[in-house]
Scaffold this motif. Structure first.
Motif, PDB file in Angstrom:
ATOM      1  N   VAL A 171      56.811  17.531  -6.841  1.00 26.66           N
ATOM      2  CA  VAL A 171      55.713  17.665  -5.685  1.00 26.66           C
ATOM      3  C   VAL A 171      55.922  18.558  -5.471  1.00 26.66           C
ATOM      4  O   VAL A 171      56.524  20.206  -5.044  1.00 26.66           O
ATOM      5  CB  VAL A 171      57.040  17.130  -4.390  1.00 26.66           C
ATOM      6  N   LYS A 172      53.960  19.475  -5.633  1.00 27.00           N
ATOM      7  CA  LYS A 172      53.985  20.673  -5.138  1.00 27.00           C
ATOM      8  C   LYS A 172      53.386  21.661  -4.020  1.00 27.00           C
ATOM      9  O   LYS A 172      52.305  20.682  -4.086  1.00 27.00           O
ATOM     10  CB  LYS A 172      53.254  21.499  -6.449  1.00 27.00           C
ATOM     11  N   GLY A 173      53.433  21.702  -3.156  1.00 25.27           N
ATOM     12  CA  GLY A 173      52.681  22.196  -2.133  1.00 25.27           C
ATOM     13  C   GLY A 173      52.857  20.791  -1.473  1.00 25.27           C
ATOM     14  O   GLY A 173      53.282  20.348  -1.455  1.00 25.27           O
ATOM     15  N   GLU A 174      50.982  20.522  -0.997  1.00 22.77           N
ATOM     16  CA  GLU A 174      50.233  19.031  -0.477  1.00 22.77           C
ATOM     17  C   GLU A 174      49.757  17.666  -1.930  1.00 22.77           C
ATOM     18  O   GLU A 174      49.858  16.732  -0.957  1.00 22.77           O
ATOM     19  CB  GLU A 174      49.747  19.728   0.667  1.00 22.77           C
ATOM     20  N   LYS A 175      49.543  18.560  -2.656  1.00 22.92           N
ATOM     21  CA  LYS A 175      49.461  17.628  -3.534  1.00 22.92           C
ATOM     22  C   LYS A 175      50.563  16.481  -4.155  1.00 22.92           C
ATOM     23  O   LYS A 175      52.134  16.932  -3.868  1.00 22.92           O
ATOM     24  CB  LYS A 175      50.051  18.180  -5.068  1.00 22.92           C
ATOM     25  N   PRO A 176      50.408  14.978  -4.671  1.00 22.99           N
ATOM     26  CA  PRO A 176      51.683  14.436  -3.732  1.00 22.99           C
ATOM     27  C   PRO A 176      52.330  14.408  -5.142  1.00 22.99           C
ATOM     28  O   PRO A 176      51.456  14.823  -5.842  1.00 22.99           O
ATOM     29  CB  PRO A 176      50.970  13.130  -4.250  1.00 22.99           C
ATOM     30  N   ASN A 177      53.631  13.565  -5.616  1.00 27.83           N
ATOM     31  CA  ASN A 177      54.447  13.528  -6.526  1.00 27.83           C
ATOM     32  C   ASN A 177      53.059  13.458  -8.098  1.00 27.83           C
ATOM     33  O   ASN A 177      52.658  12.540  -8.174  1.00 27.83           O
ATOM     34  CB  ASN A 177      55.129  12.686  -6.584  1.00 27.83           C
ATOM     35  N   LEU A 225      59.090  16.942   3.393  1.00 25.02           N
ATOM     36  CA  LEU A 225      58.450  16.193   3.112  1.00 25.02           C
ATOM     37  C   LEU A 225      57.771  15.163   3.865  1.00 25.02           C
ATOM     38  O   LEU A 225      58.203  14.696   4.733  1.00 25.02           O
ATOM     39  CB  LEU A 225      59.706  15.241   1.779  1.00 25.02           C
ATOM     40  N   VAL A 226      56.743  14.807   3.032  1.00 21.13           N
ATOM     41  CA  VAL A 226      56.150  13.764   4.209  1.00 21.13           C
ATOM     42  C   VAL A 226      55.802  12.150   2.793  1.00 21.13           C
ATOM     43  O   VAL A 226      55.518  12.332   1.597  1.00 21.13           O
ATOM     44  CB  VAL A 226      54.444  14.120   4.027  1.00 21.13           C
ATOM     45  N   ALA A 227      55.977  10.907   3.861  1.00 24.46           N
ATOM     46  CA  ALA A 227      55.403   9.348   2.516  1.00 24.46           C
ATOM     47  C   ALA A 227      54.599   9.271   2.735  1.00 24.46           C
ATOM     48  O   ALA A 227      54.227   8.890   4.233  1.00 24.46           O
ATOM     49  CB  ALA A 227      56.986   8.826   2.550  1.00 24.46           C
ATOM     50  N   ASP A 228      54.341   8.687   1.889  1.00 20.40           N
ATOM     51  CA  ASP A 228      52.661   8.354   1.621  1.00 20.40           C
ATOM     52  C   ASP A 228      52.926   6.609   1.248  1.00 20.40           C
ATOM     53  O   ASP A 228      52.775   6.316   0.088  1.00 20.40           O
ATOM     54  CB  ASP A 228      51.638   8.877   1.182  1.00 20.40           C
ATOM     55  N   SER A 242      58.309  24.217  -4.934  1.00 17.94           N
ATOM     56  CA  SER A 242      58.017  22.827  -5.663  1.00 17.94           C
ATOM     57  C   SER A 242      59.042  21.751  -4.942  1.00 17.94           C
ATOM     58  O   SER A 242      61.087  22.685  -4.633  1.00 17.94           O
ATOM     59  CB  SER A 242      57.838  22.676  -6.845  1.00 17.94           C
ATOM     60  N   VAL A 243      59.145  20.570  -4.946  1.00 13.95           N
ATOM     61  CA  VAL A 243      60.811  20.381  -4.309  1.00 13.95           C
ATOM     62  C   VAL A 243      61.076  19.344  -6.247  1.00 13.95           C
ATOM     63  O   VAL A 243      59.855  17.997  -6.089  1.00 13.95           O
ATOM     64  CB  VAL A 243      60.388  19.444  -3.597  1.00 13.95           C
ATOM     65  N   GLU A 244      61.601  18.415  -6.251  1.00  8.35           N
ATOM     66  CA  GLU A 244      61.838  17.890  -7.487  1.00  8.35           C
ATOM     67  C   GLU A 244      62.466  16.391  -7.252  1.00  8.35           C
ATOM     68  O   GLU A 244      63.865  17.204  -6.303  1.00  8.35           O
ATOM     69  CB  GLU A 244      62.437  18.686  -8.185  1.00  8.35           C
ATOM     70  N   PHE A 245      62.306  15.409  -7.823  1.00 10.40           N
ATOM     71  CA  PHE A 245      63.460  14.041  -7.175  1.00 10.40           C
ATOM     72  C   PHE A 245      63.483  13.272  -8.651  1.00 10.40           C
ATOM     73  O   PHE A 245      62.177  13.160  -9.178  1.00 10.40           O
ATOM     74  CB  PHE A 245      63.030  13.657  -5.906  1.00 10.40           C
ATOM     75  N   ASP A 246      64.747  12.740  -8.838  1.00 11.78           N
ATOM     76  CA  ASP A 246      64.634  11.506  -8.768  1.00 11.78           C
ATOM     77  C   ASP A 246      64.673   9.998  -8.653  1.00 11.78           C
ATOM     78  O   ASP A 246      64.567  10.262  -7.615  1.00 11.78           O
ATOM     79  CB  ASP A 246      66.154  10.964 -10.165  1.00 11.78           C
ATOM     80  N   LEU A 247      64.036   8.559  -9.855  1.00  3.04           N
ATOM     81  CA  LEU A 247      63.651   7.962  -8.504  1.00  3.04           C
ATOM     82  C   LEU A 247      64.562   7.143  -9.002  1.00  3.04           C
ATOM     83  O   LEU A 247      65.735   6.174 -10.354  1.00  3.04           O
ATOM     84  CB  LEU A 247      62.573   7.054  -9.539  1.00  3.04           C
TER      85      LEU A 247
END
Length: 183
Positions: free
Chosen positions: A107-113, A140-143, A176-181
């Motif tokens: 996730v970078k800026g306001e761009k979706p993952n 973060l914001v979830a959509d 940026s933020v990184e995550f795993d599912l």
């Protein structure tokens, strides 16, 4: 004395009925918050809070494991919705730098993952970065299909349950933020 027992019982019925109706109204007022000003955010939180604290998901993978992480806001009004809970790890990771550069989703800026998360029951989840905190946290914001809801400030190692998705934050960098599912 026993000549008219039905009249005595009949006289008590309206009083009993009135008391029962009054009790129902009091209970209904208590359940709805009493003022009738309950909005969609309240009902969405009751369904699923999406928090990892297994409260909410309220939010399905939710705060309690309900059906939706929807929240009552749409569009850019996510700030007024109840934030999705974040579950910290049992042991906080010892990091020299929160920017590990590891994670399957960025996730970078306001761009979706990127890449996009897989659909679940024809629903899509997009996560965007709203802000970074001084303590290496990320707001973060979830959509979910156009319904936006903020996520509590997340740090490396935290787990976030959003409806049918469970995410693990693996890296928080300056932009940026990184995550795993997980699920």
């Amino acid at each position: 004395m026993q000549r008219f027992p039905h009249r005595l019982a009949a006289a008590r019925r309206p009083v009993s009925l009135a008391c029962a109706l009054g009790a129902v109204l009091v209970l209904a007022a208590g359940c709805s918050g009493g003022d009738g000003a309950s909005d969609g955010a309240d009902s969405g939180a009751a369904q699923s809070d999406g928090g990892g604290s297994s409260e909410a998901t309220g939010a399905g993978a939710s705060d309690g494991g309900a059906s939706s992480d929807g929240g009552g806001s749409t569009g850019d009004s996510s700030a007024s919705a109840e934030p999705i809970a974040v579950t910290p790890p049992e042991q906080k990771p010892e990091l020299t730098d929160a920017c590990t550069g590891e994670g399957a989703f960025l996730v970078k800026g306001e761009k979706p993952n990127d890449p996009a998360l897989p659909k679940r029951d024809d629903l899509t989840l997009k996560v965007s970065l709203e802000d970074l905190t001084d303590d290496d946290g990320a707001d973060l914001v979830a959509d979910i299909d156009g319904t936006q809801r903020p996520i509590e400030t997340a740090h490396v190692g935290d787990t976030i349950s959003v409806d049918q998705w469970t995410l693990s934050v693996t890296s928080v960098c300056k932009d940026s933020v990184e995550f795993d599912l997980i699920d």
